[in-house]
Motif scaffolding. Structure first.
Motif, PDB file in Angstrom:
ATOM      1  N   UNK A   1      -9.774   5.074   2.878  1.00 26.78           N
ATOM      2  CA  UNK A   1      -9.109   4.595   4.093  1.00 26.78           C
ATOM      3  C   UNK A   1     -10.078   3.614   4.767  1.00 26.78           C
ATOM      4  N   UNK A   2      -9.614   2.412   5.058  1.00 21.74           N
ATOM      5  CA  UNK A   2     -10.513   1.432   5.674  1.00 21.74           C
ATOM      6  C   UNK A   2     -10.374   1.399   7.195  1.00 21.74           C
ATOM      7  N   UNK A   3      -9.604   2.378   7.711  1.00 20.58           N
ATOM      8  CA  UNK A   3      -9.438   2.499   9.162  1.00 20.58           C
ATOM      9  C   UNK A   3      -9.939   3.882   9.587  1.00 20.58           C
ATOM     10  N   UNK A   4      -9.673   4.258  10.831  1.00 25.58           N
ATOM     11  CA  UNK A   4     -10.032   5.597  11.308  1.00 25.58           C
ATOM     12  C   UNK A   4      -8.823   6.537  11.284  1.00 25.58           C
ATOM     13  N   UNK A   5      -7.707   6.080  10.679  1.00 27.78           N
ATOM     14  CA  UNK A   5      -6.455   6.837  10.779  1.00 27.78           C
ATOM     15  C   UNK A   5      -6.593   8.294  10.324  1.00 27.78           C
ATOM     16  N   UNK A   6      -7.150   8.499   9.120  1.00 27.76           N
ATOM     17  CA  UNK A   6      -7.252   9.867   8.599  1.00 27.76           C
ATOM     18  C   UNK A   6      -8.329  10.651   9.345  1.00 27.76           C
TER      19      UNK A   6
ATOM     20  N   UNK B   1       0.317   6.283   1.441  1.00 29.72           N
ATOM     21  CA  UNK B   1       0.607   4.978   2.048  1.00 29.72           C
ATOM     22  C   UNK B   1       2.105   4.679   1.979  1.00 29.72           C
ATOM     23  N   UNK B   2       2.698   4.443   3.155  1.00 28.70           N
ATOM     24  CA  UNK B   2       4.128   4.108   3.210  1.00 28.70           C
ATOM     25  C   UNK B   2       4.354   2.625   2.959  1.00 28.70           C
ATOM     26  N   UNK B   3       3.443   1.817   3.501  1.00 27.78           N
ATOM     27  CA  UNK B   3       3.614   0.365   3.377  1.00 27.78           C
ATOM     28  C   UNK B   3       2.269  -0.321   3.574  1.00 27.78           C
ATOM     29  N   UNK B   4       2.167  -1.508   3.013  1.00 28.95           N
ATOM     30  CA  UNK B   4       0.963  -2.325   3.200  1.00 28.95           C
ATOM     31  C   UNK B   4       1.337  -3.489   4.109  1.00 28.95           C
ATOM     32  N   UNK B   5       0.608  -3.598   5.221  1.00 30.28           N
ATOM     33  CA  UNK B   5       0.890  -4.662   6.190  1.00 30.28           C
ATOM     34  C   UNK B   5       0.588  -6.020   5.583  1.00 30.28           C
ATOM     35  N   UNK B   6       1.263  -7.015   6.108  1.00 32.05           N
ATOM     36  CA  UNK B   6       0.944  -8.368   5.641  1.00 32.05           C
ATOM     37  C   UNK B   6       0.759  -9.251   6.858  1.00 32.05           C
TER      38      UNK B   6
ATOM     39  N   UNK C   1       1.612  -6.430  10.489  1.00 24.65           N
ATOM     40  CA  UNK C   1       2.442  -5.276  10.781  1.00 24.65           C
ATOM     41  C   UNK C   1       3.037  -4.754   9.495  1.00 24.65           C
ATOM     42  N   UNK C   2       3.411  -3.465   9.494  1.00 21.28           N
ATOM     43  CA  UNK C   2       3.984  -2.895   8.269  1.00 21.28           C
ATOM     44  C   UNK C   2       5.495  -3.058   8.259  1.00 21.28           C
ATOM     45  N   UNK C   3       6.081  -3.326   9.441  1.00 19.17           N
ATOM     46  CA  UNK C   3       7.533  -3.521   9.512  1.00 19.17           C
ATOM     47  C   UNK C   3       7.786  -4.963   9.930  1.00 19.17           C
ATOM     48  N   UNK C   4       8.411  -5.701   9.024  1.00 20.85           N
ATOM     49  CA  UNK C   4       8.590  -7.140   9.221  1.00 20.85           C
ATOM     50  C   UNK C   4       9.249  -7.470  10.562  1.00 20.85           C
ATOM     51  N   UNK C   5      10.288  -6.683  10.948  1.00 16.94           N
ATOM     52  CA  UNK C   5      11.025  -6.950  12.178  1.00 16.94           C
ATOM     53  C   UNK C   5      10.123  -6.946  13.406  1.00 16.94           C
TER      54      UNK C   5
ATOM     55  N   UNK D   1      -1.207   0.887   5.492  1.00 21.78           N
ATOM     56  CA  UNK D   1      -2.456   0.188   5.201  1.00 21.78           C
ATOM     57  C   UNK D   1      -2.486  -1.155   5.919  1.00 21.78           C
ATOM     58  N   UNK D   2      -3.502  -1.331   6.751  1.00 26.68           N
ATOM     59  CA  UNK D   2      -3.662  -2.621   7.427  1.00 26.68           C
ATOM     60  C   UNK D   2      -4.271  -3.654   6.499  1.00 26.68           C
TER      61      UNK D   2
END
Ligand SMILES: [Zn+2]
Length: 410
Positions: free
Chosen positions: A191-196, A206-211, A289-293, A354-355
């Protein structure tokens, strides 16, 4: 036992390309990267797996535990690093994948299909300015015209670097793999963040990878004498940039719950003199963001805000969008397989986003892909401080092994 193997691989690789700050410097195809690749190729040989290197330098090892004819379950990550990188980013994924395949093979676990280990080349953008290059070539993404121009800081072209390593840029098309070759792909990563860490859970699915949407923003005001120009008469491009930076931060705060994050990472000031009101600034903006909208909504808001800042400060703001990639969801079935594996083993997991980008996002173009994250002990990455607890490595290994066995017996 397994963690002993993983820790040894991580430790051995940590000594290759060691920096004075205690990190690793293994830019893709550098001398140290080639040494690390030799090390991994030897490990693959010791485990009795077959292997080959494709036209871009991706290492592909295989354990034919089941029918050779069936599509393979693939796993893997990368071993190249940023200039003073840590010892887990990418490396842990390769080491844990090797350990899982080792135990599946040595225990003679009955499988239906082959398991592949892929060590992707040039995942980090540090050398040629493009990220996840090896997987882009593998999935046949239309990138060759861009890659043709790629040069490192010393002026070496990718074409020459490939050629020095016995690889031919003009034959890269042959490294494209087809959908038929794969049943699924699972990437394991720190994990490259502090999330976990903050959630106090060892495993993330991982549900989605942000772009990112990236902008180069040009703010044009008017350079003027710092002593002779009244504060009310100025067209100060740096004051406008300062307002923009705060607006970006406020937007990111407002959209934090929606997994949108925004960063101004670079500002250039012209003419950049103590006694001159800044006439022009260049500001970079990285919005993910992980959700395009939600992400696109945030980018529209910041564009509107820029127009207001321009009017308020009597400057012109030009927003140049330099990239706009779509966020990539991971495959729901593969993610449930990982969640079930963890549950079966009594290991706690949570869903994460994932950011950072990973090879798995490219692999979705040719197969169903999923990712397993492991807790980062201090929440830091791309630095020598990157760390994972041995206890968490054990859990990660178990979850990957169980997931691979489940997928490869389908
Ligand atoms: Zn990585």
């Amino acid at each position: 036992m397994c963690e002993g193997f993983v820790l040894k691989v991580v430790e051995d690789l940590s000594k290759i390309g060691r920096t004075s700050e205690g990190g690793s410097n293994r830019l893709g195809f550098s001398k140290s990267d080639i040494e690390a690749r030799e090390y991994i190729l030897n490990k693959i040989k010791e485990l009795g797996l077959t292997s080959r290197i494709d036209g871009f330098g991706n290492i592909i090892a295989r354990y034919d535990g089941g029918s050779k004819e069936l599509a393979a379950v693939a796993t893997g990550s990368h071993i190249d690093t940023v200039p003073n990188g840590g010892h887990y980013d990418g490396i842990l994924g390769v080491a844990v994948s090797l350990a899982a395949i080792k135990s599946i093979k040595e225990e003679g676990v009955a499988l239906n299909r082959p398991v592949e280990l892929i060590v992707f080349q040039l995942e980090e953008s540090s050398r040629f300015g493009h990220a996840t290059m090896g997987s882009k070539v593998m999935v046949g993404r239309d990138v060759l015209s861009k890659f043709k121009e790629a040069k490192d800081k010393e002026g070496n072209t990718l074409i020459d670097v490939l050629s020095e390593n016995g690889l031919d840029f003009n034959k890269l098309g042959e490294s494209k793999r087809s959908t038929d070759e794969f049943h699924s792909f699972v990437e394991v990563h720190i994990d490259q963040s502090r999330d976990l860490l903050d959630a106090d859970k060892p495993i993330g699915v991982v549900e989605a990878i942000s772009a990112p949407i990236r902008y180069k923003i040009n703010i044009v005001g008017e350079a003027a004498h710092s002593g002779a120009t009244k504060i009310t008469d100025r067209k100060d491009a740096l004051v406008a940039a300062a307002e923009l930076i705060l607006a970006v931060r406020n937007l990111a705060l407002a959209y934090a719950e929606k997994n949108v994050i925004a960063t101004v990472g670079d500002v250039k000031v012209y003419p950049g003199a103590m006694n001159v009101v800044p006439g022009r600034t260049e500001v970079s903006l990285d919005l993910r963001g992980s959700i395009k909208g939600f992400r696109d909504e945030a980018s529209e808001l910041i564009e509107d805000e820029c127009m207001k800042i321009a009017t308020r400060n009597s400057v012109e703001i030009e927003m140049n969008k330099i990239s706009d990639e779509d966020p990539v969801p991971m495959d729901a079935v593969i993610s449930s397989t990982i969640i079930n594996a963890a549950q079966k083993l009594g290991i706690e997991s949570i869903n994460v986003v994932s950011g950072a980008g990973h090879d798995a996002m490219n692999m979705t173009e040719i197969t169903r892909a999923g990712m397993i994250f492991v807790r980062n002990t201090n929440g830091m990455s791309h630095t020598p401080e990157e760390m994972v607890d041995t206890e968490d490595i054990k859990l990660l290994y178990k979850v990957l092994r169980e997931t691979l066995v489940d997928l490869a017996t389908q």
